[in-house]
Structures are given as C-alpha cells and as structure tokens.
Design a protein around this motif. Structure first.
Motif, PDB file in Angstrom:
ATOM      1  N   MET A   1       0.842  -1.203   0.000  1.00 28.30           N
ATOM      2  CA  MET A   1       0.000   0.000   0.000  1.00 28.30           C
ATOM      3  C   MET A   1       0.882   1.259   0.000  1.00 28.30           C
ATOM      4  SD  MET A   1      -3.471   0.624   1.200  1.00 28.30           S
ATOM      5  CE  MET A   1      -3.702   0.032   2.843  1.00 28.30           C
ATOM      6  N   ALA A   2       1.900   1.267   0.851  1.00 29.88           N
ATOM      7  CA  ALA A   2       2.772   2.442   0.950  1.00 29.88           C
ATOM      8  C   ALA A   2       3.485   2.682  -0.386  1.00 29.88           C
ATOM      9  CB  ALA A   2       3.790   2.247   2.069  1.00 29.88           C
ATOM     10  N   GLN A   3       3.985   1.605  -0.976  1.00 35.28           N
ATOM     11  CA  GLN A   3       4.717   1.740  -2.244  1.00 35.28           C
ATOM     12  C   GLN A   3       3.833   2.375  -3.307  1.00 35.28           C
ATOM     13  OE1 GLN A   3       8.228   0.730  -2.800  1.00 35.28           O
ATOM     14  NE2 GLN A   3       7.564   2.346  -4.196  1.00 35.28           N
ATOM     15  N   SER A   4       2.589   1.935  -3.368  1.00 35.42           N
ATOM     16  CA  SER A   4       1.676   2.477  -4.367  1.00 35.42           C
ATOM     17  C   SER A   4       1.355   3.950  -4.071  1.00 35.42           C
ATOM     18  CB  SER A   4       0.387   1.643  -4.400  1.00 35.42           C
ATOM     19  OG  SER A   4      -0.502   2.191  -5.326  1.00 35.42           O
ATOM     20  N   LEU A   5       1.129   4.280  -2.813  1.00 33.71           N
ATOM     21  CA  LEU A   5       0.837   5.685  -2.465  1.00 33.71           C
ATOM     22  C   LEU A   5       2.011   6.579  -2.847  1.00 33.71           C
ATOM     23  CD1 LEU A   5      -0.779   5.087   1.071  1.00 33.71           C
ATOM     24  CD2 LEU A   5      -1.989   5.944  -0.955  1.00 33.71           C
ATOM     25  N   ILE A   6       3.222   6.076  -2.643  1.00 38.48           N
ATOM     26  CA  ILE A   6       4.413   6.872  -2.962  1.00 38.48           C
ATOM     27  C   ILE A   6       4.536   7.035  -4.481  1.00 38.48           C
ATOM     28  CG2 ILE A   6       6.954   6.922  -2.875  1.00 38.48           C
ATOM     29  CD1 ILE A   6       6.665   5.362  -0.145  1.00 38.48           C
ATOM     30  N   SER A   7       4.378   5.934  -5.224  1.00 36.28           N
ATOM     31  CA  SER A   7       4.575   6.017  -6.680  1.00 36.28           C
ATOM     32  C   SER A   7       3.504   6.857  -7.349  1.00 36.28           C
ATOM     33  CB  SER A   7       4.524   4.633  -7.353  1.00 36.28           C
ATOM     34  OG  SER A   7       5.194   3.706  -6.606  1.00 36.28           O
ATOM     35  N   GLU A   8       2.256   6.726  -6.868  1.00 37.28           N
ATOM     36  CA  GLU A   8       1.139   7.391  -7.558  1.00 37.28           C
ATOM     37  C   GLU A   8       0.808   8.755  -6.958  1.00 37.28           C
ATOM     38  OE1 GLU A   8      -0.547   5.832 -10.141  1.00 37.28           O
ATOM     39  OE2 GLU A   8       0.981   4.264  -9.963  1.00 37.28           O
ATOM     40  N   ASN A   9       1.255   8.974  -5.747  1.00 30.85           N
ATOM     41  CA  ASN A   9       0.851  10.144  -4.956  1.00 30.85           C
ATOM     42  C   ASN A   9      -0.672  10.280  -4.886  1.00 30.85           C
ATOM     43  OD1 ASN A   9       1.046  12.336  -3.308  1.00 30.85           O
ATOM     44  ND2 ASN A   9       1.693  13.782  -4.893  1.00 30.85           N
ATOM     45  N   LYS A  10      -1.347   9.163  -4.949  1.00 32.31           N
ATOM     46  CA  LYS A  10      -2.804   9.116  -4.722  1.00 32.31           C
ATOM     47  C   LYS A  10      -3.184   7.678  -4.418  1.00 32.31           C
ATOM     48  CE  LYS A  10      -4.156   8.407  -9.452  1.00 32.31           C
ATOM     49  NZ  LYS A  10      -4.717   8.752 -10.668  1.00 32.31           N
TER      50      LYS A  10
ATOM     51  N   PHE B   1      -0.263   9.121   4.918  1.00 32.09           N
ATOM     52  CA  PHE B   1      -0.568   9.775   3.646  1.00 32.09           C
ATOM     53  C   PHE B   1      -1.585  10.906   3.846  1.00 32.09           C
ATOM     54  CE2 PHE B   1      -2.815   9.873  -0.528  1.00 32.09           C
ATOM     55  CZ  PHE B   1      -1.729  10.215  -1.323  1.00 32.09           C
ATOM     56  N   CYS B   2      -2.521  10.693   4.760  1.00 31.45           N
ATOM     57  CA  CYS B   2      -3.607  11.667   4.978  1.00 31.45           C
ATOM     58  C   CYS B   2      -3.352  12.554   6.181  1.00 31.45           C
ATOM     59  CB  CYS B   2      -4.935  10.935   5.183  1.00 31.45           C
ATOM     60  SG  CYS B   2      -5.407   9.943   3.778  1.00 31.45           S
ATOM     61  N   PHE B   3      -2.128  12.570   6.687  1.00 29.74           N
ATOM     62  CA  PHE B   3      -1.894  13.336   7.917  1.00 29.74           C
ATOM     63  C   PHE B   3      -2.278  14.793   7.699  1.00 29.74           C
ATOM     64  CE2 PHE B   3       0.923  15.428  11.127  1.00 29.74           C
ATOM     65  CZ  PHE B   3       0.094  15.103  12.186  1.00 29.74           C
ATOM     66  N   GLN B   4      -3.010  15.342   8.626  1.00 31.23           N
ATOM     67  CA  GLN B   4      -3.588  16.691   8.603  1.00 31.23           C
ATOM     68  C   GLN B   4      -4.840  16.797   7.737  1.00 31.23           C
ATOM     69  OE1 GLN B   4      -0.061  19.081   7.896  1.00 31.23           O
ATOM     70  NE2 GLN B   4       0.242  19.317  10.082  1.00 31.23           N
ATOM     71  N   ASP B   5      -5.417  15.683   7.356  1.00 28.99           N
ATOM     72  CA  ASP B   5      -6.684  15.704   6.627  1.00 28.99           C
ATOM     73  C   ASP B   5      -7.524  14.500   7.068  1.00 28.99           C
ATOM     74  OD1 ASP B   5      -8.795  15.815   4.883  1.00 28.99           O
ATOM     75  OD2 ASP B   5      -7.584  16.159   3.094  1.00 28.99           O
TER      76      ASP B   5
ATOM     77  N   GLU C   1      12.926   2.916   4.165  1.00 29.83           N
ATOM     78  CA  GLU C   1      12.861   3.623   2.874  1.00 29.83           C
ATOM     79  C   GLU C   1      11.441   4.085   2.574  1.00 29.83           C
ATOM     80  OE1 GLU C   1      14.165   1.147  -0.418  1.00 29.83           O
ATOM     81  OE2 GLU C   1      16.097   0.887   0.596  1.00 29.83           O
ATOM     82  N   LEU C   2      10.476   3.202   2.843  1.00 29.01           N
ATOM     83  CA  LEU C   2       9.079   3.563   2.578  1.00 29.01           C
ATOM     84  C   LEU C   2       8.640   4.714   3.483  1.00 29.01           C
ATOM     85  CD1 LEU C   2       7.591  -0.036   2.161  1.00 29.01           C
ATOM     86  CD2 LEU C   2       7.784   1.702   0.360  1.00 29.01           C
ATOM     87  N   ALA C   3       9.069   4.665   4.746  1.00 29.11           N
ATOM     88  CA  ALA C   3       8.733   5.759   5.673  1.00 29.11           C
ATOM     89  C   ALA C   3       9.289   7.073   5.130  1.00 29.11           C
ATOM     90  CB  ALA C   3       9.307   5.467   7.055  1.00 29.11           C
ATOM     91  N   ASP C   4      10.516   7.025   4.636  1.00 32.88           N
ATOM     92  CA  ASP C   4      11.134   8.250   4.109  1.00 32.88           C
ATOM     93  C   ASP C   4      10.392   8.742   2.873  1.00 32.88           C
ATOM     94  OD1 ASP C   4      12.802   7.741   6.185  1.00 32.88           O
ATOM     95  OD2 ASP C   4      14.656   7.675   5.008  1.00 32.88           O
ATOM     96  N   GLY C   5       9.977   7.796   2.025  1.00 31.13           N
ATOM     97  CA  GLY C   5       9.214   8.156   0.819  1.00 31.13           C
ATOM     98  C   GLY C   5       7.907   8.829   1.188  1.00 31.13           C
ATOM     99  N   MET C   6       7.226   8.297   2.188  1.00 29.21           N
ATOM    100  CA  MET C   6       5.951   8.888   2.609  1.00 29.21           C
ATOM    101  C   MET C   6       6.193  10.246   3.268  1.00 29.21           C
ATOM    102  SD  MET C   6       3.251   5.971   3.342  1.00 29.21           S
ATOM    103  CE  MET C   6       2.159   7.180   2.687  1.00 29.21           C
ATOM    104  N   HIS C   7       7.296  10.364   3.965  1.00 26.70           N
ATOM    105  CA  HIS C   7       7.602  11.647   4.594  1.00 26.70           C
ATOM    106  C   HIS C   7       7.906  12.707   3.525  1.00 26.70           C
ATOM    107  CE1 HIS C   7      10.185  14.620   6.738  1.00 26.70           C
ATOM    108  NE2 HIS C   7       9.160  14.554   7.558  1.00 26.70           N
ATOM    109  N   ARG C   8       8.565  12.312   2.442  1.00 25.75           N
ATOM    110  CA  ARG C   8       8.829  13.278   1.359  1.00 25.75           C
ATOM    111  C   ARG C   8       7.509  13.799   0.782  1.00 25.75           C
ATOM    112  NH1 ARG C   8      13.295   9.997   0.375  1.00 25.75           N
ATOM    113  NH2 ARG C   8      12.174   8.649  -1.060  1.00 25.75           N
ATOM    114  N   LEU C   9       6.539  12.903   0.612  1.00 27.67           N
ATOM    115  CA  LEU C   9       5.220  13.343   0.112  1.00 27.67           C
ATOM    116  C   LEU C   9       4.595  14.345   1.082  1.00 27.67           C
ATOM    117  CD1 LEU C   9       3.296  10.124  -1.071  1.00 27.67           C
ATOM    118  CD2 LEU C   9       4.585  11.744  -2.462  1.00 27.67           C
TER     119      LEU C   9
END
Ligand code: AR6
Ligand code: MG
Length: 348
Positions: A69-78, A149-153, A333-341
């Motif tokens: 799930m995380a990988q897909s959220l990072i790659s697609e940003n949705k 992914f939805c932090f603050q929303d 790595e995935l945590a860092d990717g999600m943090h970049r988003l």
C-alpha cells in the motif's frame, strides 16, 4: 532528526517489530507469558545480522500488505484502488509459500487475477460471505500508511481507510476498524510526549460517534469496547489479561484485534500495563503487552506497534529488534518516501 520524519519511521518500524516479534506466537492462541518474551528478547540480542539476509524474525502478510500500500501511495501520490488491488494480489502469489494469509482473502486475489485486474477492484471482496464481506482484522493490520498519507486531513483519512479496507474486507466492522486504527495512528502522529491517554481516547470516541452513530440500530462494537477501555483505565488495581481478553477480545475479528491493539497502547501510555512488563520505554512496553495478550499476536502487535511508533518516534524502536527483522531497511525507505510526500504537501 526532524520530528515528523522520526514519527513516520516510528510507525513503519514499530509496525514491523510488532509483526515480527508477534508472529512466532500467532499459532498459540493463548496468553504469551512475559518470561517467554523476555527470553526471546535475549535471543534477539545475541543475533548477529548477516550479509546473506537470513533474518531471525520474518514478517507476515500484515507488513507485506502495508508495504504494498505504501509503495503504491508513494509512486502514484494518490490512492489507486485498481493498482493496489493488483499489487496486493501479486504480492500474495509471490509469497504464498512463505506467508500465511487469512482464510478468505486468497479467493479475492484469485478472482482479481482471473479478471486480469480489469474489473471493479472492490467487487470480489464485496461478494464474500454471501455479500456480507469479511469482518477479519486484515483491514486494520495494513492501514497505517493511509494515516501517514492523509496526515492533517482527517476527512480524507476516513474516506481512504474505508476504501483500502473494501479491497479485501467489505463488512462494516472491518471498514470501521480500518478507520479507527488509521485514526489512532493519526492521533499518535499529532501527539507530543505530554499527550495523555484520555486525550487520545476522547478523540477516538469522537471518531466512533461518526462510524457508529447513536441513531443507528446496528450494534456498536467499537463504541462499547472504548467504554470498557475507559472503565479499565480508570479502575484501581491491576488489569488482568483474562479480563482484557473477555471484555475486548484478541481474536481475528476486526472488532476484537483492532480494539485490543488500541487498548494495548492506551494502557501502556497510562502506565497501567502488568507490573512484570516493568519500566521499559513506551514502545517496548506496548509491543510486549500487545503480544502477551495472545490471540492474533502478530496482527495486534503490528497495529499497536504502529501506533506506539507514531507516538514515540523511531528512536524508541530498539536497534537489536530492528536488525533481526526481515525488511527493516525497506520499511525505513518507505517511511522516508511517505515523509517526502508529506513535506511536499505541507509546502503547497
Ligand atoms: N462470516 C463468517 N466468518 C467470517 C466472516 C464473515 N462475514 N468474515 C471473516 N470470517 P480473512 P484477514 C472469518 O480471511 O482478516 C492472517 O494471519 C473466516 O473464518 O478476511 O485478512 C492475518 O495476518 C475467515 O477465514 O483474513 C490476520 O492475522 C477469517 O474470519 C488474520 O489471518 C479471517 O478473515 C486475519 O486476516
Ligand atoms: Mg496476523
């Protein structure tokens, strides 16, 4: 380290260690004695990480699906339901010999594959159990990346947690459990070290009012369990594992396992864990306590670990646990990717 980066890593690595440490006891189906966990901790300390990656502790379907799930959220940003459903299935077929998935989800993956991933990604899960859908805890075990992914929303969190659940678990209790577990991770992310269990409990109670409205005639399993948690935590005297098992439950139903994970965290935040768990850090106490309750230990461990990790930050995850766990570097790595988003979104 940046505070939010530490919390994002904490959620991923807390989730990973909870899964890996809990997995050996999943088949037990009864209380895990603290002495057993302390012995495992000593064995882990003696483990020497080796270059051929023969890990001491392996993750289960819980972490596998969270990472997909995380990988897909990072790659697609949705949130792309079709792509996530396809990647869930592919991960299952690639690891079916190593990882034990729930009893009914493999049928969903087979149907998705047979349709060549071209149909409605939600319909195989919706048809399960004569249209009732699965009420298993699989909806909650992998949901924490949605909270990041939805932090603050919070509105988006509720929508996406529900959608992510419905890809495999369409029963209302599984969907609501995913929302509640994701909300718990969200509230842990926005907390600081002074945040009390009462504050987080109160926020979860408000979420329950929405997912289990008072006007509804349906049973209110999460609301009822939150009330029982409150009674436990405001009572005097010790809280026995037997009572927790009988009033909250630790079985594979979402209502039980997800509530148990939330309770394990709140109980340790309140410093009301059994005395023999001692004065370890909050994350370690939470993981030990969650697993010691027995039942679906890896799944309760991973969900409690993700909440505690999001609360405490990565510094609280013991290094000797981490390096014994399969996939810890991928989790980071995935945590860092999600943090970049997250950083990108915050700058907009
Ligand atoms: N009616 C009757 N039984 C049900 C229903 C229902 N509506 N829904 C679920 N079950 P599943 P999971 C029973 O397969 O939630 C893995 O080890 C049914 O017996 O959706 O993804 C994970 O790591 C079904 O087989 O699995 C978790 O620890 C079972 O609940 C755990 O298994 C599990 O539902 C659950 O994973
Ligand atoms: Mg499990």
């Amino acid at each position: 380290m940046d505070k939010m980066l530490s919390k994002f890593r904490g959620a991923f690595l807390g989730g990973l260690v909870g899964d890996c440490l809990g997995a050996p006891y999943e088949v037990y189906w009864r209380e895990v004695k603290l002495q057993t966990l302390i012995k495992m901790d000593e064995e882990i300390k003696a483990f020497q990480p080796n270059p051929d990656k023969s890990w001491m502790l392996h993750y289960t379907d819980d972490t596998e699906m969270a990472h997909v799930m995380a990988q897909s959220l990072i790659s697609e940003n949705k949130f792309s339901p079709r792509k996530i459903a396809k990647q869930f299935s592919k991960a299952y077929f690639n690891s079916v010999s190593e990882r034990f998935y729930g009893g009914s989800v493999p049928a969903v993956f087979h149907q998705l594959k047979e349709s060549n991933y071209s149909g409605d990604p939600y319909s195989p899960a919706a048809a399960q159990f004569a249209g009732q859908g699965s009420y298993g805890n699989g909806s909650g075990m992998r949901v924490f990346p949605i909270a990041l992914f939805c932090f603050q929303d919070m509105e988006k969190l509720k929508e996406l947690a529900a959608c992510s659940a419905r890809l495999t678990h369409s029963h209302q209790d599984a969907v609501n459990g995913a929302i509640l577990q994701a909300a718990a991770v969200y509230f842990a992310l926005e907390s600081n070290s002074a945040t009390t269990w009462q504050e987080i409990w109160g926020k979860l109670k408000n979420v329950c009012k929405e997912i289990e409205p008072e006007t509804s005639n349906r049973e209110k399993p999460y609301t009822d369990r939150l009330t029982r948690m409150y009674l436990f935590l405001t009572s005097t005297g010790s809280i026995s594992n037997n009572e927790v098992v009988s009033k909250i439950g630790v079985d594979i139903q979402a209502t039980e396992a997800i509530s148990a994970a939330i309770f394990a965290f709140l109980c340790c935040l309140a410093n009301r864990q059994p005395e023999e768990i001692g004065s370890r850090d909050l994350l370690q106490r939470t993981v030990f306590y969650a697993i010691s309750l027995g039942g679906d230990t890896d799944t309760i461990g991973t969900m409690a670990g993700a909440i505690a990790g999001a609360f405490c930050g990565v510094e609280s995850v013991p290094q000797h646990w981490l390096v014994a766990c399969e996939g810890w570097n991928k989790a980071e790595e995935l945590a860092d990717g999600m943090h970049r988003l997250f950083v990108k979104k915050s700058k907009k």
